[in-house]
Design a protein around this motif. Sequence first.
Motif, PDB file in Angstrom:
ATOM      1  N   ALA A   1       2.174  -5.182  -4.431  1.00 43.78           N
ATOM      2  CA  ALA A   1       2.648  -6.142  -5.425  1.00 43.78           C
ATOM      3  C   ALA A   1       1.968  -7.501  -5.246  1.00 43.78           C
ATOM      4  O   ALA A   1       1.600  -8.156  -6.226  1.00 43.78           O
ATOM      5  CB  ALA A   1       4.165  -6.285  -5.334  1.00 43.78           C
ATOM      6  N   ARG A   2       1.807  -7.940  -3.995  1.00 42.00           N
ATOM      7  CA  ARG A   2       1.114  -9.207  -3.760  1.00 42.00           C
ATOM      8  C   ARG A   2      -0.325  -9.133  -4.248  1.00 42.00           C
ATOM      9  O   ARG A   2      -0.837 -10.072  -4.867  1.00 42.00           O
ATOM     10  CB  ARG A   2       1.152  -9.569  -2.279  1.00 42.00           C
ATOM     11  N   GLU A   3      -0.986  -8.024  -3.991  1.00 41.38           N
ATOM     12  CA  GLU A   3      -2.364  -7.869  -4.451  1.00 41.38           C
ATOM     13  C   GLU A   3      -2.431  -7.960  -5.975  1.00 41.38           C
ATOM     14  O   GLU A   3      -3.335  -8.610  -6.524  1.00 41.38           O
ATOM     15  CB  GLU A   3      -2.918  -6.515  -3.990  1.00 41.38           C
ATOM     16  N   ARG A   4      -1.487  -7.321  -6.626  1.00 45.94           N
ATOM     17  CA  ARG A   4      -1.505  -7.296  -8.093  1.00 45.94           C
ATOM     18  C   ARG A   4      -1.219  -8.683  -8.675  1.00 45.94           C
ATOM     19  O   ARG A   4      -1.899  -9.140  -9.593  1.00 45.94           O
ATOM     20  CB  ARG A   4      -0.487  -6.271  -8.597  1.00 45.94           C
ATOM     21  N   ARG A   5      -0.214  -9.376  -8.126  1.00 46.01           N
ATOM     22  CA  ARG A   5       0.116 -10.684  -8.689  1.00 46.01           C
ATOM     23  C   ARG A   5      -0.957 -11.717  -8.347  1.00 46.01           C
ATOM     24  O   ARG A   5      -1.227 -12.619  -9.136  1.00 46.01           O
ATOM     25  CB  ARG A   5       1.505 -11.141  -8.247  1.00 46.01           C
ATOM     26  N   ASP A   6      -1.594 -11.600  -7.156  1.00 48.31           N
ATOM     27  CA  ASP A   6      -2.686 -12.516  -6.830  1.00 48.31           C
ATOM     28  C   ASP A   6      -3.867 -12.290  -7.772  1.00 48.31           C
ATOM     29  O   ASP A   6      -4.534 -13.247  -8.192  1.00 48.31           O
ATOM     30  CB  ASP A   6      -3.128 -12.323  -5.382  1.00 48.31           C
ATOM     31  N   ASN A   7      -4.123 -11.044  -8.095  1.00 49.67           N
ATOM     32  CA  ASN A   7      -5.194 -10.705  -9.030  1.00 49.67           C
ATOM     33  C   ASN A   7      -4.929 -11.333 -10.396  1.00 49.67           C
ATOM     34  O   ASN A   7      -5.811 -11.958 -11.009  1.00 49.67           O
ATOM     35  CB  ASN A   7      -5.297  -9.182  -9.126  1.00 49.67           C
ATOM     36  N   PHE A   8      -3.693 -11.200 -10.876  1.00 48.70           N
ATOM     37  CA  PHE A   8      -3.313 -11.779 -12.170  1.00 48.70           C
ATOM     38  C   PHE A   8      -3.444 -13.295 -12.145  1.00 48.70           C
ATOM     39  O   PHE A   8      -3.987 -13.906 -13.071  1.00 48.70           O
ATOM     40  CB  PHE A   8      -1.879 -11.367 -12.507  1.00 48.70           C
ATOM     41  N   LEU A   9      -2.959 -13.908 -11.051  1.00 47.34           N
ATOM     42  CA  LEU A   9      -3.015 -15.364 -10.962  1.00 47.34           C
ATOM     43  C   LEU A   9      -4.450 -15.869 -10.962  1.00 47.34           C
ATOM     44  O   LEU A   9      -4.766 -16.866 -11.623  1.00 47.34           O
ATOM     45  CB  LEU A   9      -2.296 -15.845  -9.699  1.00 47.34           C
ATOM     46  N   ARG A  10      -5.320 -15.198 -10.231  1.00 47.51           N
ATOM     47  CA  ARG A  10      -6.716 -15.644 -10.201  1.00 47.51           C
ATOM     48  C   ARG A  10      -7.338 -15.582 -11.593  1.00 47.51           C
ATOM     49  O   ARG A  10      -8.080 -16.488 -11.995  1.00 47.51           O
ATOM     50  CB  ARG A  10      -7.515 -14.807  -9.204  1.00 47.51           C
ATOM     51  N   ILE A  11      -7.027 -14.529 -12.330  1.00 44.38           N
ATOM     52  CA  ILE A  11      -7.617 -14.390 -13.663  1.00 44.38           C
ATOM     53  C   ILE A  11      -7.126 -15.491 -14.592  1.00 44.38           C
ATOM     54  O   ILE A  11      -7.927 -16.168 -15.258  1.00 44.38           O
ATOM     55  CB  ILE A  11      -7.299 -13.000 -14.251  1.00 44.38           C
ATOM     56  N   VAL A  12      -5.801 -15.702 -14.667  1.00 47.10           N
ATOM     57  CA  VAL A  12      -5.285 -16.714 -15.588  1.00 47.10           C
ATOM     58  C   VAL A  12      -5.555 -18.126 -15.084  1.00 47.10           C
ATOM     59  O   VAL A  12      -5.410 -19.098 -15.842  1.00 47.10           O
ATOM     60  CB  VAL A  12      -3.783 -16.511 -15.883  1.00 47.10           C
ATOM     61  N   SER A  13      -5.961 -18.262 -13.812  1.00 42.01           N
ATOM     62  CA  SER A  13      -6.357 -19.571 -13.281  1.00 42.01           C
ATOM     63  C   SER A  13      -7.850 -19.831 -13.467  1.00 42.01           C
ATOM     64  O   SER A  13      -8.358 -20.862 -13.023  1.00 42.01           O
ATOM     65  CB  SER A  13      -6.017 -19.666 -11.786  1.00 42.01           C
ATOM     66  N   GLY A  14      -8.550 -18.897 -14.086  1.00 44.99           N
ATOM     67  CA  GLY A  14      -9.964 -19.110 -14.380  1.00 44.99           C
ATOM     68  C   GLY A  14     -10.907 -18.659 -13.308  1.00 44.99           C
ATOM     69  O   GLY A  14     -12.097 -18.997 -13.352  1.00 44.99           O
ATOM     70  N   GLU A  15     -10.427 -17.905 -12.334  1.00 45.85           N
ATOM     71  CA  GLU A  15     -11.294 -17.436 -11.263  1.00 45.85           C
ATOM     72  C   GLU A  15     -11.769 -16.007 -11.543  1.00 45.85           C
ATOM     73  O   GLU A  15     -11.136 -15.262 -12.293  1.00 45.85           O
ATOM     74  CB  GLU A  15     -10.561 -17.506  -9.925  1.00 45.85           C
ATOM     75  N   SER A  16     -12.883 -15.635 -10.945  1.00 45.68           N
ATOM     76  CA  SER A  16     -13.453 -14.308 -11.193  1.00 45.68           C
ATOM     77  C   SER A  16     -12.864 -13.293 -10.210  1.00 45.68           C
ATOM     78  O   SER A  16     -12.535 -13.620  -9.069  1.00 45.68           O
ATOM     79  CB  SER A  16     -14.972 -14.350 -11.050  1.00 45.68           C
ATOM     80  N   VAL A  17     -12.715 -12.055 -10.673  1.00 41.77           N
ATOM     81  CA  VAL A  17     -12.231 -10.945  -9.850  1.00 41.77           C
ATOM     82  C   VAL A  17     -13.098  -9.728 -10.131  1.00 41.77           C
ATOM     83  O   VAL A  17     -13.776  -9.645 -11.157  1.00 41.77           O
ATOM     84  CB  VAL A  17     -10.751 -10.616 -10.150  1.00 41.77           C
ATOM     85  N   ASP A  18     -13.074  -8.790  -9.206  1.00 37.55           N
ATOM     86  CA  ASP A  18     -13.863  -7.567  -9.396  1.00 37.55           C
ATOM     87  C   ASP A  18     -13.222  -6.628 -10.401  1.00 37.55           C
ATOM     88  O   ASP A  18     -13.919  -5.873 -11.092  1.00 37.55           O
ATOM     89  CB  ASP A  18     -14.030  -6.834  -8.053  1.00 37.55           C
ATOM     90  N   GLU A  19     -11.885  -6.645 -10.493  1.00 36.50           N
ATOM     91  CA  GLU A  19     -11.163  -5.740 -11.382  1.00 36.50           C
ATOM     92  C   GLU A  19      -9.921  -6.433 -11.911  1.00 36.50           C
ATOM     93  O   GLU A  19      -9.246  -7.155 -11.177  1.00 36.50           O
ATOM     94  CB  GLU A  19     -10.762  -4.471 -10.621  1.00 36.50           C
ATOM     95  N   ASP A  20      -9.635  -6.229 -13.191  1.00 35.59           N
ATOM     96  CA  ASP A  20      -8.422  -6.743 -13.809  1.00 35.59           C
ATOM     97  C   ASP A  20      -7.341  -5.675 -13.669  1.00 35.59           C
ATOM     98  O   ASP A  20      -7.334  -4.672 -14.382  1.00 35.59           O
ATOM     99  CB  ASP A  20      -8.684  -7.045 -15.293  1.00 35.59           C
TER     100      ASP A  20
END
Length: 603
Positions: free
Chosen positions: A297-316
């Motif tokens: 769950a932490r991995e998933r919410r951190d991934n979401f936060l990075r995306i909506v904060s304008g940061e790049s991620v390897d997978e949405d």
Amino acid sequence: MAHSQPLTPEALAELRERYRAERERRVRPDGTRQYLRAEAEFGSYADDPHAGPAAEREPVRDSVDVAVVGGGFGGILAGARLRQQGVERVRVVEKGGDFGGTWYWNRYPGIHCDVESHVYLPMLDETGYVPEWKYAPGEEIRRHAVRIAEKSDLYADALFSTAVTSLTWDETAQVWIVTTDRGDEFRATYVVTATGTLSELKLPGIPGIEKFRGRTFHTSRWDYAYTGGTANGGLTGLADQRVGVVGTGATGVQVVPMLAEDAGHLYVFQRTPSSVDVRANRRTTAGDVGADHHGWARERRDNFLRIVSGESVDEDLVADRWTSSAALLEKLLPSFSRRGGDPAAFEAAYEIADAAKMNELRARVDEIVTDPDTAARLKPWYRYACKRPTFSDLYLQTFNRDNVTLVDTADTHGIERMTEHGVVVGDTEYALDCLIFATGFSVGVSGIHSGRLPVRGRGGILLRDAWAARGPRTLHGFTSNGFPNLIQLGGVQSAGSVNYTHVLDEHAVHAAALVAAAQAESAVVEPSREAEDAWLAALAVNAPDHEWFHAECTPGYYNAEGRGRPNRPTAYPHGAAAFHALLERWREESLAEILRPRTSARA
């Protein structure tokens, strides 16, 4: 910022003019004064329909380690994280009859979260819970709030159906004196305020509202005794009723389809249409969200936060309309990660992407709504970040029903007046049996900021007065000089996100760490004025200028009903993900700087 088709300079110019004209139709000279505070003007609207009258009890006269003001997710998470730090006497004081906050009060038909459940619901790893829906219904969310409170043993000292009426620092005893509307007066070494951003409901100040003989209520105080049914529908009490709804924001978009199913006739009074994107809610399994290991769950919410904060991620990992439109949130959730290079080029690209998205949403209205006139009135003519985006696969379809009428109130600036039998818009009186206010809350206004909950620090200085001249002064948004051992959770001078529970959990972790460190050293938590100055300066460095953007928006709560947003540094400009990382580093390296001996004052 990709867009589906080229937009010519001429098309953009026409769009800007259309946006300007639509804004001018809706701007009211009274601005935010058009709303009434329900508690002040019509006390019955704020009554608790879930708990009933508060049970009699003796006033509390004792001492606790920490008093937490507010029992929503902010207060629950603060209590849970304090427990994890080994703090023993934690008392949550909540004006509702149970834990849950927003989700305690709001139980209207159709209520769901609009951020994915698997990132919205906090402490999933710690509780072992996996939500059943991609976007959970309100009752599932409320029960999860209770689950956290039970697991953290927060019920033992909690005071429900109780409102804090004052917080006063006792310099001699080095404690806070907490008083309530139930006659309580107890001491707390530390106070954590978690009064929320959606705690003071508002009503439109419609002339004659007191004359109406039909039933009225606010969506956050739903009257199931009148409507029948549950949050899942079956509102049999409305079968032959003429029902009106005022408000077409996030709440209205959820409640309108449910009302249309059962009401004899439904009138939807709309001043400004919401943008309504695809929701695609569905049941989910643990396998769908990768809930096969601790920390998922932490991995998933951190991934979401990075995306909506304008940061790049390897997978949405979430892959919904929030994440696909994340670049357009820059005017609400500033982040240097989204900007860079030539500012003019950035704004030009941003406007084109914005126009493409809004054209897509307006086209969706035409695809769904069969009556051209109704479709035209449901189209959102403003930029994406001007109003909170909404998501529904039912709302627009509702206006194809024979028992639903859309009443556009833009040119009359809302409902003009109420009579004994209904409401008046223009030359028409709409006879109603029931009028429901889906008009939301005074966003960002807590009792502390409004003055309804006076907070007196060292020397008896009111926090509100201390901030009156030059605005809030804090370190990281949590602590202030002159107000020892007071820790505030919320959005002032920190960083926000569309997933507010994630923000609250990070704030709760920070607050608990401050308390634990102070307890270990028998110290007081209080920043110096120099620390406050340094933080204010950090917020001001390259702070984005979004005042012009919101000044051009249609009126709403984002821009104080058309008055604009103050162009002063109010949030960390690098985004929430970077802010949370900053807090973690600060706790490791500099936390001791705001601890002082219990007997000395800090200048």
